[in-house]
Design a protein around this motif. Structure first.
Motif, PDB file in Angstrom:
ATOM      1  N   LYS A 205       0.839  -1.205   0.000  1.00  0.00           N
ATOM      2  CA  LYS A 205       0.000   0.000   0.000  1.00  0.00           C
ATOM      3  C   LYS A 205       0.869   1.247   0.000  1.00  0.00           C
ATOM      4  O   LYS A 205       0.568   2.226  -0.696  1.00  0.00           O
TER       5      LYS A 205
ATOM      6  N   SER B  97       2.012   2.064  -3.301  1.00  0.00           N
ATOM      7  CA  SER B  97       0.888   2.367  -4.216  1.00  0.00           C
ATOM      8  C   SER B  97       0.560   1.204  -5.129  1.00  0.00           C
ATOM      9  O   SER B  97       0.003   1.392  -6.214  1.00  0.00           O
TER      10      SER B  97
ATOM     11  N   THR C 273      -1.877  -1.072  -5.310  1.00  0.00           N
ATOM     12  CA  THR C 273      -3.191  -1.345  -4.715  1.00  0.00           C
ATOM     13  C   THR C 273      -3.649  -2.778  -4.901  1.00  0.00           C
ATOM     14  O   THR C 273      -4.136  -3.401  -3.944  1.00  0.00           O
TER      15      THR C 273
ATOM     16  N   LEU D 172     -10.234  -0.546   0.368  1.00  0.00           N
ATOM     17  CA  LEU D 172      -9.520  -0.449  -0.909  1.00  0.00           C
ATOM     18  C   LEU D 172     -10.421  -0.875  -2.071  1.00  0.00           C
ATOM     19  O   LEU D 172     -10.397  -0.255  -3.140  1.00  0.00           O
TER      20      LEU D 172
END
Length: 380
Positions: free
Chosen positions: A16, A19, A21, A48
Motif C-alpha cells: 500500500k 501504491s 493497490t 480499498l
C-alpha cells in the motif's frame, strides 16, 4: 497453506505504501480470510475495494459471512451501492446515523423544523386535528431521503457522475443529478396523499402537504449538514435551503394536484413547473459552489424568486383566520433564537472571538433575505 499470522497484513501495508493497490488488497484479503480476529485487515481490504471500485474483490468479500457487516457502516453503505444491494446501503446508513449523530445537532434540527412547521400550520384550515394532520407528510419527506440516496449512489458509482467534473458536466450533475433526483423523490412520496387530497378538493391543502414533505426532507438533510459544518449555519440554512425545499416541493405538488383534478387538462402547467423546479434547484446548488459566482448572489436571486412565488401562492390559496400568534412573530422569535445560538456555538467550537465573528458574518449576509420573508409574511 495460510501464511503466518500478520505476515500478509505486513506485506499488504508495504504494498500500500508503494501504491501497489491490487497486491495490497489481495494481501489484506488473505489475512482476513484465514484469521478470525483480523478485523483491521478485513476492513482495509473492503476500503480499498470500495475506493478503487474493484467489483471482483467486492463480490469475493460479500460471499464471506459477516465480513461486510462487521466493518464501518459507511463502508457498508458504499459497498452496497457498488454491489447494487439497496438493503445493505440503507442498513449501513441507518447504523452510521445512529452511531455518529450528535444529539445536540439533532435537537437543533428539530427546533428549526418546528419553526417552519408552526408557520405552515397557521395557514391551514381550523380543523380539529390540524396540528397533527401534517405529521404523515412530514415523515414522508424524511423517508424521501432514502430513495434519493439510492439514486445518488447509482449515479455516482455506476454512471460516474460527479460534482467535480469540468463545465458543463458539473452543471449537468446538479441538474440531472441533484435537482432531478431530489425533486422527483419528494414528489413521489407526496403522491401517496393524492387520493385524500383529490377527495378533499382543497388546492391550499395540496400546497401545504407538499410543503410539509419538503420540510421533512430538509429536516433529515439538516442533520448531516450540522454534523459536517456545525450549528453555526443553522440560521443560514433556515432561510435558504430549508425554505427552498419547502417552496419547490409545495409548488410542484400544487401543480400536480391541479393537473389530476382537471384530468390532465393542466398537464403542460405541471410539466413546466416541475422542469422549472429542477432547474432552480440545480442552478441554486451549482451557483453556490463558487465556480461561477464567487459571492453567491446569483444563487440568492434563484432563492428569492422561488420563495416569493411560493409565498404569493400561499397567500392566494389559504385563508388563515383568528391567528393568536402571527407568522411574523414566529419567524422573528425563531430567527432571534437561531442567531443567538449561532454566536454561542461559534464561540464554543473555536474557543475564540474569531468563531463569533465568522458566525456573525454568516448571519449578517442573510439579513436581506430575512427582511424579504418578514415583509412577505405581512400579507399572509
Amino acid at each position: 497453506e495460510p501464511p503466518p499470522m500478520l505476515a500478509a497484513e505486513l506485506y499488504g501495508s508495504i504494498q500500500k505504501r508503494r501504491s501497489n493497490t491490487p497486491a495490497a488488497m489481495q494481501a489484506f484479503f488473505t489475512e482476513g480470510l484465514h484469521f478470525a480476529d483480523a478485523t483491521a485487515s478485513r476492513e482495509e481490504a473492503l476500503r480499498l475495494a470500495v475506493t478503487f471500485r474493484e467489483l471482483d474483490m467486492l463480490r469475493r468479500i460479500s460471499t464471506q459471512p459477516g465480513w461486510i457487516e462487521d466493518c464501518h457502516p459507511l463502508l457498508q453503505h458504499h459497498a452496497g451501492a457498488l454491489l447494487g444491494d439497496v438493503w445493505m446501503q440503507w442498513r449501513g446508513l441507518v447504523h452510521h446515523r445512529i452511531n455518529a449523530i450528535p444529539y445536540g445537532m439533532l435537537a437543533l434540527a428539530f427546533f428549526v423544523a418546528a419553526l417552519w412547521y408552526f408557520i405552515l400550520v397557521q395557514h391551514s384550515d381550523h380543523a380539529r386535528w390540524r396540528w397533527a394532520r401534517p405529521m404523515p407528510a412530514l415523515m414522508a419527506g424524511v423517508c424521501s431521503v432514502w430513495p434519493t440516496l439510492t439514486i445518488l449512489a447509482y449515479q455516482e458509482f455506476q454512471q460516474g457522475m460527479t460534482a467535480n467534473a469540468p463545465f458543463p458536466h458539473d452543471l449537468i450533475y446538479y441538474l440531472a443529478g441533484v435537482g432531478l433526483r431530489e425533486e422527483g423523490c419528494k414528489l413521489l412520496l407526496f403522491a401517496l396523499f393524492l387520493p385524500w387530497l383529490l377527495w378533499r378538493r382543497q388546492p391550499g391543502l395540496a400546497l401545504l402537504t407538499g410543503a410539509f414533505v419538503g420540510l421533512g426532507f430538509s429536516l433529515e438533510e439538516n442533520i448531516g449538514y450540522y454534523q459536517d459544518y456545525g450549528g453555526t449555519i443553522a440560521w443560514t440554512r433556515f432561510l435558504s435551503a430549508n425554505f427552498l425545499h419547502i417552496s419547490l416541493t409545495g409548488l410542484c405538488a400544487h401543480s400536480l394536484y391541479r393537473m389530476l383534478l382537471t384530468r390532465f387538462a393542466r398537464a403542460d402547467e405541471f410539466i413546466g413547473t416541475f422542469i422549472a423546479a429542477v432547474a432552480a434547484h440545480g442552478a441554486y446548488d451549482w451557483l453556490g459552489t463558487d465556480v461561477f459566482d464567487d459571492n453567491g448572489w446569483l444563487s440568492i436571486i434563484v432563492l428569492v424568486l422561488t420563495v416569493s412565488r411560493f409565498i404569493d401562492q400561499l397567500a392566494l390559496e389559504t385563508r388563515p383566520t383568528r391567528l393568536t400568534i402571527s407568522p411574523r412573530a414566529v419567524f422573528t422569535f425563531g430567527s432571534a433564537a437561531l442567531i443567538a445560538l449561532s454566536l454561542v456555538l461559534g464561540a464554543w467550537t473555536t474557543r475564540s472571538m474569531e468563531g463569533v465573528a465568522n458566525a456573525g458574518q454568516e448571519c449578517l449576509a442573510m439579513i436581506p433575505i430575512a427582511l424579504l420573508y418578514w415583509r412577505k409574511f405581512e400579507n399572509v
